[in-house]
Design an enzyme around this catalytic site. Structure first.
Site, mmCIF file in Angstrom:
data_model
loop_
_atom_site.group_PDB
_atom_site.id
_atom_site.type_symbol
_atom_site.label_atom_id
_atom_site.label_comp_id
_atom_site.label_asym_id
_atom_site.label_seq_id
_atom_site.Cartn_x
_atom_site.Cartn_y
_atom_site.Cartn_z
ATOM 1 N N GLY A 73 5.618 4.387 -10.397
ATOM 2 C CA GLY A 73 5.233 2.969 -10.304
ATOM 3 C C GLY A 73 5.131 2.469 -8.885
ATOM 4 C CD GLU A 195 0.203 11.388 -5.357
ATOM 5 O OE1 GLU A 195 0.694 10.734 -6.269
ATOM 6 O OE2 GLU A 195 -0.192 10.848 -4.304
HETATM 7 C C1 LIG Z 1 -6.987 6.131 -13.475
HETATM 8 C C2 LIG Z 1 -6.025 5.746 -12.406
HETATM 9 C C3 LIG Z 1 -4.721 6.206 -12.450
HETATM 10 C C4 LIG Z 1 -3.797 5.806 -11.488
HETATM 11 N N1 LIG Z 1 -2.475 6.192 -11.616
HETATM 12 C C5 LIG Z 1 -1.552 5.636 -10.789
HETATM 13 C C6 LIG Z 1 -0.151 5.848 -11.025
HETATM 14 O O1 LIG Z 1 0.251 6.584 -11.934
HETATM 15 N N2 LIG Z 1 0.747 5.213 -10.215
HETATM 16 C C7 LIG Z 1 0.354 4.385 -9.199
HETATM 17 O O2 LIG Z 1 1.217 3.840 -8.507
HETATM 18 N N3 LIG Z 1 -0.966 4.174 -8.944
HETATM 19 C C8 LIG Z 1 -1.928 4.768 -9.715
HETATM 20 N N4 LIG Z 1 -3.265 4.539 -9.489
HETATM 21 C C9 LIG Z 1 -3.658 3.640 -8.401
HETATM 22 C C10 LIG Z 1 -4.370 4.364 -7.271
HETATM 23 O O3 LIG Z 1 -3.426 5.064 -6.492
HETATM 24 C C11 LIG Z 1 -5.153 3.304 -6.487
HETATM 25 O O4 LIG Z 1 -6.211 2.854 -7.305
HETATM 26 C C12 LIG Z 1 -5.686 3.871 -5.193
HETATM 27 O O5 LIG Z 1 -4.626 4.139 -4.307
HETATM 28 C C13 LIG Z 1 -6.641 2.882 -4.514
HETATM 29 O O6 LIG Z 1 -6.028 1.618 -4.419
HETATM 30 P P1 LIG Z 1 -6.780 0.317 -4.980
HETATM 31 O O7 LIG Z 1 -7.323 0.621 -6.321
HETATM 32 O O8 LIG Z 1 -5.861 -0.831 -4.845
HETATM 33 O O9 LIG Z 1 -8.007 0.141 -4.008
HETATM 34 P P2 LIG Z 1 -8.102 -0.778 -2.667
HETATM 35 O O10 LIG Z 1 -6.973 -0.474 -1.771
HETATM 36 O O11 LIG Z 1 -8.306 -2.183 -3.094
HETATM 37 O O12 LIG Z 1 -9.424 -0.211 -2.075
HETATM 38 C C14 LIG Z 1 -10.727 -0.482 -2.630
HETATM 39 C C15 LIG Z 1 -11.775 0.230 -1.775
HETATM 40 O O13 LIG Z 1 -11.704 -0.247 -0.433
HETATM 41 C C16 LIG Z 1 -11.517 0.834 0.467
HETATM 42 N N5 LIG Z 1 -10.628 0.413 1.549
HETATM 43 C C17 LIG Z 1 -9.465 -0.310 1.460
HETATM 44 N N6 LIG Z 1 -8.932 -0.479 2.679
HETATM 45 C C18 LIG Z 1 -9.752 0.156 3.562
HETATM 46 C C19 LIG Z 1 -9.736 0.355 4.982
HETATM 47 N N7 LIG Z 1 -8.773 -0.142 5.742
HETATM 48 N N8 LIG Z 1 -10.739 1.072 5.536
HETATM 49 C C20 LIG Z 1 -11.742 1.573 4.776
HETATM 50 N N9 LIG Z 1 -11.817 1.422 3.437
HETATM 51 C C21 LIG Z 1 -10.830 0.731 2.838
HETATM 52 C C22 LIG Z 1 -10.893 1.962 -0.341
HETATM 53 O O14 LIG Z 1 -11.225 3.205 0.203
HETATM 54 C C23 LIG Z 1 -11.528 1.744 -1.714
HETATM 55 O O15 LIG Z 1 -12.745 2.434 -1.800
HETATM 56 C C24 LIG Z 1 -4.217 4.976 -10.420
HETATM 57 C C25 LIG Z 1 -5.551 4.545 -10.349
HETATM 58 C C26 LIG Z 1 -6.445 4.909 -11.335
HETATM 59 C C27 LIG Z 1 -7.853 4.380 -11.243
#
Ligand SMILES: Cc1cc2nc3c(=O)[nH]c(=O)nc-3n(C[C@H](O)[C@H](O)[C@H](O)COP(=O)(O)OP(=O)(O)OC[C@H]3O[C@@H](n4cnc5c(N)ncnc54)[C@H](O)[C@@H]3O)c2cc1C
Length: 337
Positions: A73, A195
């Site tokens: 989480g 990971e």
């Molecule tokens: C199916 C699925 C399973 C998952 N399972 C887990 C889980 O079990 N536990 C858990 O904790 N999380 C989980 N996640 C979350 C996952 O780790 C995040 O979705 C991932 O780290 C991206 O974060 P975000 O979705 O908040 O995207 P954001 O951080 O909002 O980013 C959105 C986009 O903007 C880009 N971006 C953001 N900041 C920058 C920057 N400074 N420079 C350039 N580009 C940038 C990113 O590359 C991305 O393309 C899961 C996600 C999915 C979709």
């Protein structure tokens, strides 16, 4: 799933290299290891930073398959990739923590007994460095469900059993704190290399599966009186994807070896994840194109694996964030985020 658990706790006592081989093979066979891969690396936090009493309590039961520690989480709806901004708060009250907040994308929570939760134990405005004040707690999901904890499944484009979790004054025994209070970010970081290497190995498996399928199809499918695989327009994307999968595989093997020798491997783990995710996605595209219309038919599995492997451009860490890491920590460029 007990591969990485030491033998003294009933596990197989193997390394990340062996775990990577197992996950790669699952993906190479056309299946998907997402249902179980987290247990391998989440367990590492408990193993490296947990007390002896915690390890004795949980690891043998996990190794026997009686207890599942499959939920991790971290992510929150308003935090994005900037983990230091986590708002879920765990406040110490006597021998308990009272946890309040919200998590999103927490996969397998409905099917796990335990969740490794990352929460703030000191609010952001009271710490010197934003990486301080985060802690890792083991939450017993079976006890907490209905006692302040609500799990809501999120339907996604592939079967990943991911969920949203609401924590409304959930009580967690203080003895479930892993390691030292406030050091959670550090524990999180040293688990991320495992990971990344393990997810990269799954991508290599996907890439090899796509290319096997595509090459077999290209040899058999006859159009204009000859197999489509005789055309360079069909061959070259497959050959290029193959070269990239093989290169990514070497980086995975290299990173896993460094990890198992307990040498620094942040750059290699990140590069393995980047290269393998790109190579599996390239292979997926090439395989779909090679199959023509049949690539879209459920019966061929290409469209399913295509959806599944696309995830690894975004999770568990997005490609841009890996590039930013390499730019800053390997190339010495100014931090961009
Ligand atoms: C199916 C699925 C399973 C998952 N399972 C887990 C889980 O079990 N536990 C858990 O904790 N999380 C989980 N996640 C979350 C996952 O780790 C995040 O979705 C991932 O780290 C991206 O974060 P975000 O979705 O908040 O995207 P954001 O951080 O909002 O980013 C959105 C986009 O903007 C880009 N971006 C953001 N900041 C920058 C920057 N400074 N420079 C350039 N580009 C940038 C990113 O590359 C991305 O393309 C899961 C996600 C999915 C979709």
């Amino acid at each position: 799933m007990a591969t990485l658990i030491p033998e003294e706790y009933g596990g197989a006592g193997m390394g990340v290299a062996e775990a990577a081989a197992i996950l790669e093979e699952i993906h190479r066979a056309g299946a998907n290891a997402a249902a179980c891969h987290a247990q391998m690396y989440v367990m590492g936090t408990l193993l490296r930073h947990g007390s002896e009493a915690q390890k004795k309590k949980y690891l043998p039961a996990i190794a026997r398959g009686e207890l599942r520690l499959q939920a991790f989480g971290v992510s929150e709806p308003t935090t994005g990739s900037d983990t230091t901004q986590i708002k879920t708060l765990a406040s110490r009250k006597g021998d308990k923590y009272i946890v309040k907040g919200q998590k999103i994308w927490i996969s397998r929570a409905e099917h796990s007994d335990l969740m490794l939760l990352v929460a703030r134990t000191t609010p952001l405005d009271q710490v010197r460095k934003r990486t301080e004040g985060l802690s890792t707690l083991l939450v017993n999901l079976r006890n907490a469900a209905g006692n302040g904890l609500t799990i809501r499944p999120i339907r996604t484009m592939m079967n990943h059993a991911t969920t949203e979790i609401f924590l409304d004054d959930v009580e967690v025994p203080a003895e479930n704190l892993i390691g030292e209070e406030g050091q959670g970010f550090r524990y999180l970081l040293d688990g991320l290399n495992a990971e990344r290497i393990l997810i990269a190995s799954e991508c290599v498996g996907d890439g090899r599966w796509f290319l096997d399928r595509a090459c077999n199809y290209a040899k058999e499918r006859v159009v204009f009186g000859r197999p489509i695989g005789r055309n360079q327009g069909v061959q070259f994307p497959l050959a290029r994807a193959f070269a990239n999968v093989e290169a990514a595989s070497l980086m995975v093997v290299h990173a896993a070896q460094l990890f198992d020798e307990q040498r620094p491997c942040g750059a290699q783990a990140n590069m393995a994840k980047l290269l393998a995710a790109d190579a599996s996605w390239e292979s997926a595209n090439a395989a779909l194109q090679t199959h023509g219309g049949f690539g879209f038919a459920e019966d061929y599995d290409i469209e399913r694996k295509f959806r599944e492997t696309r995830l690894y451009q975004v999770a568990p860490v997005s490609t841009n964030l890996i590039l930013a890491y390499i730019a800053e920590h390997v190339l010495g460029l100014p931090r961009s985020y």
